[in-house]
Write an enzyme that holds these catalytic residues in place. Structure first.
Site, PDB file in Angstrom:
ATOM      1  N   GLU A 124       0.865  -1.195   0.000  1.00 20.39           N
ATOM      2  CA  GLU A 124       0.000   0.000   0.000  1.00 20.39           C
ATOM      3  C   GLU A 124       0.898   1.241   0.000  1.00 20.39           C
ATOM      4  OE1 GLU A 124      -1.658   0.840   3.895  1.00 20.39           O
ATOM      5  OE2 GLU A 124      -3.387   1.872   3.047  1.00 20.39           O
ATOM      6  N   ASN A 151      -6.814   6.444  -1.934  1.00 16.42           N
ATOM      7  CA  ASN A 151      -5.752   5.483  -1.640  1.00 16.42           C
ATOM      8  C   ASN A 151      -6.012   4.317  -2.610  1.00 16.42           C
ATOM      9  OD1 ASN A 151      -4.025   3.585  -0.547  1.00 16.42           O
ATOM     10  ND2 ASN A 151      -4.515   4.085   1.580  1.00 16.42           N
ATOM     11  N   LYS A 188      -9.381   2.334  -2.194  1.00 13.14           N
ATOM     12  CA  LYS A 188      -9.626   1.804  -0.840  1.00 13.14           C
ATOM     13  C   LYS A 188     -10.970   2.272  -0.282  1.00 13.14           C
ATOM     14  CE  LYS A 188      -7.149   1.552   3.623  1.00 13.14           C
ATOM     15  NZ  LYS A 188      -5.866   1.953   4.266  1.00 13.14           N
ATOM     16  N   GLU A 223      -5.826   9.050   7.546  1.00 15.29           N
ATOM     17  CA  GLU A 223      -6.352   8.616   6.234  1.00 15.29           C
ATOM     18  C   GLU A 223      -7.713   9.239   5.949  1.00 15.29           C
ATOM     19  OE1 GLU A 223      -5.851   4.787   4.440  1.00 15.29           O
ATOM     20  OE2 GLU A 223      -4.770   4.105   6.214  1.00 15.29           O
ATOM     21  N   CYS A 280      -5.067  -2.765   2.645  1.00 13.44           N
ATOM     22  CA  CYS A 280      -4.811  -2.680   4.094  1.00 13.44           C
ATOM     23  C   CYS A 280      -6.033  -2.899   4.980  1.00 13.44           C
ATOM     24  CB  CYS A 280      -4.102  -1.384   4.442  1.00 13.44           C
ATOM     25  SG  CYS A 280      -3.436  -1.464   6.128  1.00 13.44           S
ATOM     26  N   ASN A 288       0.068  -1.071   5.541  1.00 13.40           N
ATOM     27  CA  ASN A 288       0.969  -0.348   6.464  1.00 13.40           C
ATOM     28  C   ASN A 288       0.262  -0.408   7.806  1.00 13.40           C
ATOM     29  OD1 ASN A 288       3.133   1.729   4.976  1.00 13.40           O
ATOM     30  ND2 ASN A 288       1.392   1.187   3.681  1.00 13.40           N
TER      31      ASN A 288
HETATM   32  N1  CDT Z   1      -3.094   1.574   6.419  1.00 19.84           N
HETATM   33  C1  CDT Z   1      -4.064   1.012   7.169  1.00 19.84           C
HETATM   34  O1  CDT Z   1      -5.199   0.881   6.743  1.00 19.84           O
HETATM   35  N2  CDT Z   1      -3.729   0.620   8.432  1.00 19.84           N
HETATM   36  C2  CDT Z   1      -4.656   0.128   9.395  1.00 19.84           C
HETATM   37  C3  CDT Z   1      -4.200   0.450  10.760  1.00 19.84           C
HETATM   38  C4  CDT Z   1      -4.451   1.819  11.140  1.00 19.84           C
HETATM   39  S1  CDT Z   1      -5.878   2.030  12.073  1.00 19.84           S
HETATM   40  C5  CDT Z   1      -5.715   3.590  12.717  1.00 19.84           C
HETATM   41  C6  CDT Z   1      -4.885  -1.375   9.349  1.00 19.84           C
HETATM   42  O2  CDT Z   1      -6.032  -1.797   9.433  1.00 19.84           O
HETATM   43  O3  CDT Z   1      -3.917  -2.133   9.283  1.00 19.84           O
END
Ligand code: CDT
Length: 313
Positions: free
Chosen positions: A47, A110, A127, A146, A172, A197
């Site tokens: 990502e 995203n 996303k 985000e 993600c 991430n």
């Molecule tokens: N990038 C991403 O979506 N990360 C989320 C964690 C952050 S929640 C504040 C995940 O679900 O892995």
């Protein structure tokens, strides 16, 4: 004839804020070459693979924020990745921050794309599940903005024919939601690709955050098994600008078993020979959706807004 895809997951270690697109694309090209050298015809990157994970900061200057976004794909800095893919005859999944003018306004998503072995984009996904918050939270060491920087994706969960099967994408946080997999499962998906991430402190509750690694695999393995599909999850990981992120990139079979897993928190390629027909035996039996799903029952529950009263005693 067997439907085999030799696939790779190309995990990335940290990308520093100071790293240029050119440097990062060079890393991606090196990973792509390694994947091809190990027999892969498809490589899954992560990502937001072109920059550091910028939603960890409040960036109020729009020009500064937009430096993390791509206005074109491929653009001048990403073209080498497409050229290399074509030269090697390897496809790829790539996540990036997308800036577009649509409906008469600037929009940010995203995004991920699926590129075939000729360097042509055959699929694009934006996303849907955006985690985090829109306003900075002073109590947090790292922000997760985000919701401030992106709009929820407006393409839904489509699938695409390619690589001898039916291919799907998500990004993600989407991997934690059963709907993500099921919407693609209902379209006969054979392989779902995703990048992530995931900071270890992502909820801010140490008891939950202690389970970050468990929940990472749990959600992808469950999604694979319950929808009879391969899942390839690729991390950006390690300590990036002070934020520690989970690795564990994995290639998961329709049985829910992990068949390959990264062991480092750095740039690392893992590969697997993915038999797309492994899903068929689940789709024909335990997860024969046409035969065993009960959509009317699910509809009743949804109409009651999910609140089921406790049984009377
Ligand atoms: N990038 C991403 O979506 N990360 C989320 C964690 C952050 S929640 C504040 C995940 O679900 O892995």
């Amino acid at each position: 004839m067997a439907r085999i895809v030799h696939a790779a997951s190309a995990q990335m270690g940290p990308i520093a804020k100071s790293e240029t697109r050119k440097d990062t694309v060079r890393r991606l090209v090196a990973l792509m070459r390694e994947a091809k050298g190990r027999g892969a015809e498809l490589v899954v990157f992560t990502e937001l693979a072109l920059t550091t994970f910028f939603p960890r900061w409040l960036i109020e200057d729009e020009a500064e924020l937009h430096r993390y976004f791509e206005r074109q794909m491929p653009g001048p800095e990403t073209q080498p990745l497409f050229d290399e893919a074509k030269k090697l005859g390897i496809g790829f999944y790539l996540g990036y921050a997308e800036l577009v003018e649509e409906e008469g306004r600037i929009r940010r998503f995203n995004t991920s794309i699926l590129v075939d072995g000729n360097g042509a984009i055959i699929g694009k996904y934006r996303k849907v599940h955006l985690p985090g918050h829109s306003e900075p939270q002073p109590s947090r060491v790292h922000q997760h903005l985000e919701k401030r920087y992106f709009e929820p994706g407006n393409y839904g969960f489509k699938v695409w024919r390619g690589f001898g099967g039916v291919m799907g994408m998500c990004i993600c946080n989407d991997r934690r939601w059963p709907e993500t997999y099921r919407v693609m499962g209902l379209q006969g998906v054979d392989m779902i690709m995703l990048g992530y991430n995931t900071p270890f402190d992502h909820t801010g509750h140490p008891d939950i955050d202690g389970l970050t690694s468990f929940h990472n695999h749990l959600s992808m393995q469950a999604g694979a098994y319950q929808n009879a599909t391969w899942v390839i999850g690729t991390a950006k990981c390690g300590t990036e600008e002070g934020s520690s992120m989970v690795g564990q990139s994995a290639i998961i079979a329709p049985s829910g078993e992990i068949v390959a897993q990264a062991v480092s928190l750095e740039d690392e390629v893992i590969t697997a020979r993915c038999d797309l027909d492994l899903g068929t035996r689940y789709r024909d039996t335990i997860f024969n959706f046409a035969k065993h799903r009960e959509p009317d029952a699910y509809k009743l529950i949804v109409e009651r807004k999910g609140s089921v009263p406790p049984p009377e005693v």
